[in-house]
Write an enzyme that holds these catalytic residues in place. Structure first.
Site, mmCIF file in Angstrom:
data_model
loop_
_atom_site.group_PDB
_atom_site.id
_atom_site.type_symbol
_atom_site.label_atom_id
_atom_site.label_comp_id
_atom_site.label_asym_id
_atom_site.label_seq_id
_atom_site.Cartn_x
_atom_site.Cartn_y
_atom_site.Cartn_z
ATOM 1 N N TRP A 248 32.977 -3.210 -100.662
ATOM 2 C CA TRP A 248 33.438 -3.395 -102.040
ATOM 3 C C TRP A 248 32.847 -4.724 -102.518
ATOM 4 O O TRP A 248 33.040 -5.756 -101.879
ATOM 5 C CB TRP A 248 34.955 -3.437 -102.050
ATOM 6 C CG TRP A 248 35.582 -3.616 -103.386
ATOM 7 C CD1 TRP A 248 35.278 -2.944 -104.527
ATOM 8 C CD2 TRP A 248 36.632 -4.534 -103.725
ATOM 9 N NE1 TRP A 248 36.074 -3.378 -105.558
ATOM 10 C CE2 TRP A 248 36.922 -4.361 -105.090
ATOM 11 C CE3 TRP A 248 37.368 -5.479 -103.010
ATOM 12 C CZ2 TRP A 248 37.901 -5.083 -105.750
ATOM 13 C CZ3 TRP A 248 38.348 -6.208 -103.657
ATOM 14 C CH2 TRP A 248 38.610 -6.005 -105.014
ATOM 15 N N ASP B 49 41.770 -4.835 -94.926
ATOM 16 C CA ASP B 49 41.928 -4.542 -96.350
ATOM 17 C C ASP B 49 42.381 -3.088 -96.443
ATOM 18 O O ASP B 49 41.618 -2.163 -96.140
ATOM 19 C CB ASP B 49 40.585 -4.749 -97.070
ATOM 20 C CG ASP B 49 40.691 -4.466 -98.562
ATOM 21 O OD1 ASP B 49 41.769 -4.044 -99.016
ATOM 22 O OD2 ASP B 49 39.680 -4.662 -99.268
ATOM 23 N N LYS C 228 46.110 2.468 -105.847
ATOM 24 C CA LYS C 228 45.688 3.862 -105.740
ATOM 25 C C LYS C 228 46.811 4.775 -105.263
ATOM 26 O O LYS C 228 47.085 5.795 -105.886
ATOM 27 C CB LYS C 228 44.487 3.976 -104.789
ATOM 28 C CG LYS C 228 43.152 3.833 -105.452
ATOM 29 C CD LYS C 228 42.834 2.451 -105.990
ATOM 30 C CE LYS C 228 42.596 1.437 -104.904
ATOM 31 N NZ LYS C 228 42.174 0.112 -105.424
HETATM 32 N N1 PLA Z 1 39.836 -3.476 -101.593
HETATM 33 C C1 PLA Z 1 39.036 -2.427 -101.740
HETATM 34 C C2 PLA Z 1 38.268 -1.939 -100.574
HETATM 35 C C3 PLA Z 1 38.935 -1.785 -102.982
HETATM 36 O O1 PLA Z 1 38.133 -0.737 -103.103
HETATM 37 C C4 PLA Z 1 39.672 -2.267 -104.073
HETATM 38 C C5 PLA Z 1 39.569 -1.623 -105.422
HETATM 39 C C6 PLA Z 1 40.514 -3.363 -103.851
HETATM 40 C C7 PLA Z 1 40.573 -3.943 -102.600
HETATM 41 C C8 PLA Z 1 41.355 -4.002 -104.902
HETATM 42 O O2 PLA Z 1 42.142 -3.197 -105.632
HETATM 43 P P1 PLA Z 1 43.390 -3.751 -106.437
HETATM 44 O O3 PLA Z 1 43.234 -5.227 -106.598
HETATM 45 O O4 PLA Z 1 43.335 -3.049 -107.721
HETATM 46 O O5 PLA Z 1 44.564 -3.404 -105.609
HETATM 47 N N2 PLA Z 1 38.350 -1.041 -105.756
HETATM 48 C C9 PLA Z 1 38.187 -0.235 -106.990
HETATM 49 C C10 PLA Z 1 38.556 -1.005 -108.233
HETATM 50 C C11 PLA Z 1 39.080 0.980 -106.908
HETATM 51 C C12 PLA Z 1 37.865 -2.316 -108.437
HETATM 52 O O6 PLA Z 1 36.662 -2.455 -108.234
HETATM 53 O O7 PLA Z 1 38.607 -3.248 -108.816
HETATM 54 C C13 PLA Z 1 36.730 0.235 -107.028
HETATM 55 O O8 PLA Z 1 36.368 0.956 -107.967
HETATM 56 O O9 PLA Z 1 35.974 -0.079 -106.093
#
Ligand code: PLA
Length: 495
Positions: free
Chosen positions: A223, A305, A341
């Site tokens: 991410w 995570d 989610k």
């Molecule tokens: N960790 C991972 C691996 C994630 O994919 C995401 C969210 C988070 C943490 C953090 O989410 P939160 O702070 O909303 O709880 N990733 C998303 C959204 C779903 C984003 O980029 O913020 C994504 O589209 O990858």
């Protein structure tokens, strides 16, 4: 009567000197760029091949310097000439550079600007119904109604680490209610601002108080926000190999080699399940070997995570398996949990950070220091989202209902994988597409190139991140054929 602007002259002087500094600075930047270009191409400054803008930059600098040596009064307070207005002349922020757009939010922005009626957003990982609408879970609606009906509730500040009951329920959810670390009070859990907030607070706590190397190993493909969160928190971020594009699977050997080469005691970030963006998780056998390396060989500190508990397999327990294995071996562990989610509480920003250690006294002191990270950052967390989580997790009937709804979301995503796979097979799209059904969680890491993604955007109004990640949760039966057509055409176009 005092003049309305007694310090007009000094204002003029200040503005002039600011203009001059800005102009010289920007010209210097041009000169540096030119110097670099010169070196690259081994062009001497007097060479007639020196680009025109470079000659202009150098001569303009000389002119401005000459001019500035003259009386300040010769420069008027009039707005800066158009050429310098672009560098924000007069502003103390003129040096601020345009930041690159976030790779995930940028997709949403492009989607919103796309006027096409058939546009599809497969960028951000946000669940959509079969009708393409955002979903508020029924259990969440019920919890909200209960909370609103309870007139004894107020809007007081929460404690720095949030609702205590929320923290206990969250720890039980991820670690299991029979977890020895909970019974032995070797755990500190703080309510934080969703998964991101947990990672940020955890990162800063480690940067301030970890006795080992303040280095965190992050999967090389991950991410994207991980790469910003940890350095911002004060940790050095390094990568370990994770994904092998050739096999579209785990680069297990590479991962083990890199972790083995890490300094003993470093921190390692592990995705608890449904790795984002690759959808590739280690097998249970591989997890056991990773655990052996982390604990026994290298004494690394695991930081999990967990953003997708229940979303990967539809089972909360199965998706927490890896975390529980690590915590139950008695070693120290950090876990960041998100309810974005699995409870659909994206914008409510609800998450829990747990630090599990070997000794309850140490846990108490850690709690005080985690609070000291949070207090100057945002003081205390918001109330409503965590109250929703407490209501659902604390009520047997609602909890059971949540599990059914969660499984419904996970199953719909899995069914989208099969529909897309079948649609590509039906089109005889060149390439192998087994990974669409083999990968786990919200995303398919398609293997499509940047050019193919761009082509699908312009020709088919399909929006996804440039690394080829497809948010399967954004698909539905109506849009699968459109995506399959787009992938098919993109593959043929850039064969
Ligand atoms: N960790 C991972 C691996 C994630 O994919 C995401 C969210 C988070 C943490 C953090 O989410 P939160 O702070 O909303 O709880 N990733 C998303 C959204 C779903 C984003 O980029 O913020 C994504 O589209 O990858």
């Amino acid at each position: 009567m005092a003049a309305p602007f007694p310090n007009l002259q000094s204002l003029v002087d200040m503005t002039n000197s600011l203009h001059r500094d800005r102009m010289i600075e920007s010209l210097d930047t041009s000169a540096v760029l030119v110097k670099r270009k010169e070196n690259e191409h081994r062009v001497r400054s007097e060479s007639p091949t020196l680009p025109a803008f470079a000659r202009l930059a150098i001569s303009s600098r000389a002119r401005i310097e000459r001019r500035m040596e003259g009386p300040m009064a010769s420069i008027s307070l009039a707005p800066a000439p158009a050429a310098t207005a672009g560098c924000g002349s007069g502003s103390r922020f003129a040096h601020v550079q345009q930041a690159p757009e976030d790779p995930i939010y940028g997709v949403t922005n492009a989607f919103l600007k796309d006027p096409s009626p058939v546009k599809v957003n497969l960028g951000v990982g946000a669940y959509r119904t079969e009708e393409g609408k955002p979903l508020v879970l029924n259990v969440v609606r019920k919890a909200e109604e209960q909370l609103l009906a309870d007139k004894s509730r107020n809007k007081e500040y929460l404690p720095i680490s949030g609702i205590t009951h929320f923290s206990r329920l969250s720890a039980q959810l991820i670690l299991g209610s029979d977890c020895p670390a909970i019974a032995e009070k070797r755990i500190v859990t703080a309510q934080c601002l969703s998964g991101t907030g947990c990672l940020r607070v955890g990162g800063e706590f480690l940067a301030k108080h970890y006795s080992g190397p303040k280095i965190i190993y992050i999967p090389a493909t991950t991410w994207t926000n991980h790469f910003r969160i940890f350095p911002n928190a004060g940790m050095e971020a390094r990568t370990y190999r994770y994904y092998d594009p050739k096999t579209k699977g785990l680069d297990y050997e590479g991962m083990m080699e890199d972790l083995r080469a890490a300094p003993s005691g470093a921190v390692v970030l592990l995705h608890a399940c449904a790795h984002n963006p690759t959808g590739v998780d280690p097998t249970r056998e591989q997890w056991a070997e990773i655990q052996h390396l982390v604990r026994d060989e290298k004494q690394l500190l695991p930081f999990f995570d967990s953003a997708y508990q229940g979303f990967a397999s539809g089972s909360l327990d199965a998706d927490a398996w890896a975390v529980r294995q690590f915590v139950n071996d008695g070693g120290e562990t950090l876990v960041a949990q998100s309810y974005a989610k699995n409870m659909g509480l994206y914008g409510e920003r609800v998450g829990a950070l747990s630090v599990i250690v070997k000794d309850p006294d140490v846990a108490l002191r850690i709690e005080s220091q985690v609070n000291l990270v949070i207090r100057p950052m945002y003081s205390s967390p918001p109330t409503f989202g965590a109250a929703i989580v407490c209501t659902i997790l604390g009520n047997k009937a609602l909890y059971e209902e949540w599990k059914v709804e969660l499984k419904g979301m996970a199953d719909r995503i899995i069914s989208m994988r099969h529909q897309l796979f079948d649609a590509l097979k039906a089109r005889a799209t060149p390439g192998t597409w087994d990974h669409i059904v083999n990968q786990i969680g919200m995303f398919t890491y398609s293997g499509l190139s940047k050019e193919q993604v761009e082509y699908m955007k312009t020709e088919y109004h399909i929006h996804m991140t440039s690394d080829g990640r497809i948010s399967m949760a954004g698909l539905n039966t109506r849009t699968v054929p459109q995506l399959a057509d787009a992938i098919h055409a993109a593959v043929l176009q850039f064969a």
